[in-house]
Every structure is written in structure tokens, then in C-alpha cells.
Write an enzyme that holds these catalytic residues in place. Structure first.
Site, PDB file in Angstrom:
ATOM      1  N   LYS A 114      41.545  -5.832  -4.322  1.00 50.43           N
ATOM      2  CA  LYS A 114      42.534  -6.557  -5.130  1.00 50.43           C
ATOM      3  C   LYS A 114      43.558  -5.562  -5.663  1.00 50.43           C
ATOM      4  CE  LYS A 114      39.602 -10.405  -6.622  1.00 50.43           C
ATOM      5  NZ  LYS A 114      39.104 -11.181  -7.785  1.00 50.43           N
ATOM      6  N   GLY A 143      39.517 -14.509  -5.874  1.00 53.59           N
ATOM      7  CA  GLY A 143      39.290 -15.601  -6.803  1.00 53.59           C
ATOM      8  C   GLY A 143      38.608 -15.143  -8.078  1.00 53.59           C
ATOM      9  N   LYS A 198      47.269 -10.042 -11.276  1.00 52.33           N
ATOM     10  CA  LYS A 198      46.518 -10.431 -12.473  1.00 52.33           C
ATOM     11  C   LYS A 198      45.958  -9.208 -13.190  1.00 52.33           C
ATOM     12  CE  LYS A 198      42.252  -9.852 -10.486  1.00 52.33           C
ATOM     13  NZ  LYS A 198      41.016  -9.230 -11.002  1.00 52.33           N
ATOM     14  N   ASN A 263      40.465  -4.119 -16.498  1.00 56.33           N
ATOM     15  CA  ASN A 263      41.894  -4.053 -16.793  1.00 56.33           C
ATOM     16  C   ASN A 263      42.184  -4.511 -18.218  1.00 56.33           C
ATOM     17  OD1 ASN A 263      43.201  -3.399 -14.004  1.00 56.33           O
ATOM     18  ND2 ASN A 263      41.630  -4.916 -13.586  1.00 56.33           N
TER      19      ASN A 263
END
Length: 344
Positions: A114, A143, A198, A263
């Protein structure tokens, strides 16, 4: 649904996410070989069914064979799943191709990275196109999902994205079942962008929460961050439905609101006054959003897309801007229409 015809999947990467996906596959009855570099960690997975380094105190299901021998993992597989950080994905593709060039052209594969490649700002499917002249069926899995919850067998929904409908449907069967619901999606670009961006927005949410700015600010960052993601996604060819789905809004909400997110924890640490380097050392695992912030800013410039939250996160990480000053810079922006009057 049966996961035929593939019976053994080699998961390349024994970090938290690779181990979690290996657990999901094993629960669905597939044979799984989990490859990792850390000999001690691999031994613990093989002998005690526990990833002590990344997922301590969780018992892995039976059916996972762990090894540090990449050739062994690849040669005995029907399909591959790359679960390495995005900045090492190209190198892993090359390592596998060097081991068995013929098999690398024939064995289908997925990736669970990702992020965006740091130097080239390429999405992972672009890396595949550059490295694989005649690639076999391929795609990615993404997801809203935290590794610990997947290993614990808690209900989870995932997206398998591929432009090859037959392969996407087959790969869905590998994950679907035993507490996991899997969906297919042809929008590889949108799913990749959702999974990457994201992480940057979660850093922003962590920082605003760490500064004590409350739920209103968090909701604003999530919704305006989604708008930024959709603007860039539209410019790069992604589908709006994807950004409102599991790999877009779903992953964004999850990562921005729960402290299992590395994150988000990076943002919280920045709000405490830690440097990005000190914060990452404290977290102790790869934080994809750190590299992705730089790539996202470059992509926004390349496609002429306004991404003010991404710009401020980049300024905090790379330009020594204080998190509180970054928030103030966003508040000081001129007012604008959320939806233009008189038309879309």
C-alpha cells in the site's frame, strides 16, 4: 466457494500484514508458504505458530509453512502474494524472476503493498508493467484491515483488484470465508491510490487528534482528505465508486480513527513534538505514509490537482513545519464551494 485451482500460495513477506494474509489463506484451506528474511522470526512462526516480532500473543492457524529460502517458497507455489513494503516491491519482482524466469512469466500473483514507489512515484501496477514483459494474471488485495484482527479471525472485508475478471474471481475465492468477505474490482488504479493515500491522511488525523483539536477536526480531515483522494484519482483514471468503497472510504476511515494504524500513530507522535525519524523509531515498523507523502505531493503537481492536506503533511515531515502551524495554514485558506453552484 472452493479456492481451486490454486492450492498453494507463497506469501513473500513475513511482516504483520503478510502473516495476517497467510493466516486468512490457511483458514480457507489453502496451503501457504510464508517467506521472510528474519531467521529467528521465521523459526518462531514455523515451530510455535506465532509471529513474535510483529504479532505477539496471537496463534496462527495450521497450514502455514515458514521459510527463509525464497527459492523453496516460489518453486512450490501455484501463485504468489507479495506482502513487502512498496519501496522493495520492484526488487522482489526481480529476485523472483532471477530465481526462475520461466515460472515468473507463468505464475499468477497478487501484491498487498500500500504505497507509491519513492523515486519514480509509480503505482505498483506500473512497476509490474515495467518489470514484466509478458506478465501472468495479476492484481492486488487491499481494503480496511488491521493485521491483528485478521489473525484473530474477526470479521473483515477486502477488495481484490485486477483487470483480468477471471483471475479476480479466482483470487476472491482464496480469501472469501472463515470470517472474511472478499469483493472483486476492475479498478486497479483506484484501489492502489486508496490504499496509498489513506496513509498520508491518517498522519494528518493523528496530528490533529494529538493536538487535542477534537472530533470535528478529525471528521473534517477525513472528508476533505477523501475529496483530495477523489480529485487525484479522477485525474489518474480511477473510478468514483472505488473511492466510496472498501479500498477508498473504508480504508481511510479505519486508518484515520484507530491507534492500530502506524500512520495515525506517527501523527500522534509528531503532535507530541517528536521528529519523523524519532517517531518511526518509536513505532518500530515501516510507516508507508512517510514515503507516500513525498510521492503524493509530486503526483498532485504532475496532474495539476489541489491537495492542501497532503501538502501540509509533506511540510511537517520534510520542511520542519510544526503540526499546529500546518493546521492553521489549512484553516487560513480562502473559503470555497464544496459543490459548485449551478452545476457539478
Amino acid at each position: 466457494m472452493n479456492p481451486a485451482p490454486a492450492t498453494r500460495i507463497a506469501v513473500l513477506g513475513a511482516g504483520a500484514w503478510g502473516t495476517a494474509l497467510a493466516a486468512a489463506l490457511a483458514r480457507n484451506g489453502l496451503g501457504v508458504t510464508l517467506w521472510g528474511r528474519d531467521a529467528d522470526n521465521v523459526a518462531a512462526i514455523r515451530d510455535r505458530r506465532e509471529n513474535r516480532r510483529y504479532l505477539p500473543d496471537l496463534t496462527l492457524p495450521e497450514g502455514i509453512y515458514a521459510t527463509t529460502d525464497l527459492a523453496e517458497a516460489v518453486s512450490g507455489s501455484d501463485a504468489l502474494l507479495y506482502a513487502t513494503p512498496s519501496h522493495t516491491f520492484r526488487a522482489m519482482l526481480r529476485m523472483v524472476a532471477d530465481l526462475d524466469p520461466e515460472a515468473a512469466q507463468a505464475r499468477p500473483f497478487l501484491w498487498a503493498c500500500k504505497g507509491v514507489e519513492p523515486d519514480t512515484h509509480a503505482l505498483m501496477h506500473e512497476v509490474v508493467a515495467a518489470e514484466c514483459t509478458y506478465p501472468p494474471p495479476h492484481g492486488l488485495v487491499s481494503g480496511p484491515s488491521f493485521a491483528r484482527e485478521v489473525v484473530a479471525g474477526l470479521p473483515t472485508a477486502l477488495t481484490v483488484a485486477s483487470t483480468d475478471a477471471e483471475f479476480a474471481g479466482r483470487a476472491v475465492t482464496w480469501f472469501h470465508g472463515a470470517g472474511m468477505r472478499a469483493y472483486s474490482n476492475p479498478d486497479v488504479v483506484g484501489v492502489e491510490l486508496g490504499g496509498a493515500l489513506k496513509n498520508v491522511l491518517a498522519i494528518a488525523c493523528g496530528a490533529t487528534d494529538g493536538l487535542g483539536f477534537g472530533a470535528n477536526a478529525r471528521a473534517a480531515v477525513i472528508t476533505r482528505g477523501l475529496a483530495e483522494l477523489m480529485r487525484l484519482g479522477h485525474a489518474m483514471g480511477g473510478l468514483p465508486q472505488t473511492f466510496m468503497g472498501l479500498a477508498g472510504m473504508g480504508d481511510l476511515v479505519l486508518t484515520c480513527t484507530d491507534d492500530q494504524s502506524r500512520n495515525r500513530r506517527l501523527g500522534l507522535a509528531l503532535a507530541r513534538g517528536l521528529s519523523p525519524e524519532a517517531a518511526c523509531e518509536e513505532i518500530g515498523q515501516a510507516v508507508e505514509g512517510l514515503r507516500t507523502a513525498r510521492a503524493a505531493k509530486a503526483l498532485a503537481a504532475r496532474y495539476g490537482v489541489d491537495m492542501p492536506i497532503v501538502e501540509q503533511v509533506h511540510a511537517v515531515l520534510y520542511e520542519d513545519l510544526a503540526p499546529a502551524a500546518a493546521v492553521q495554514a489549512l484553516l487560513d485558506r480562502d473559503p470555497k464551494e464544496e459543490i459548485p453552484h449551478g452545476g457539478a
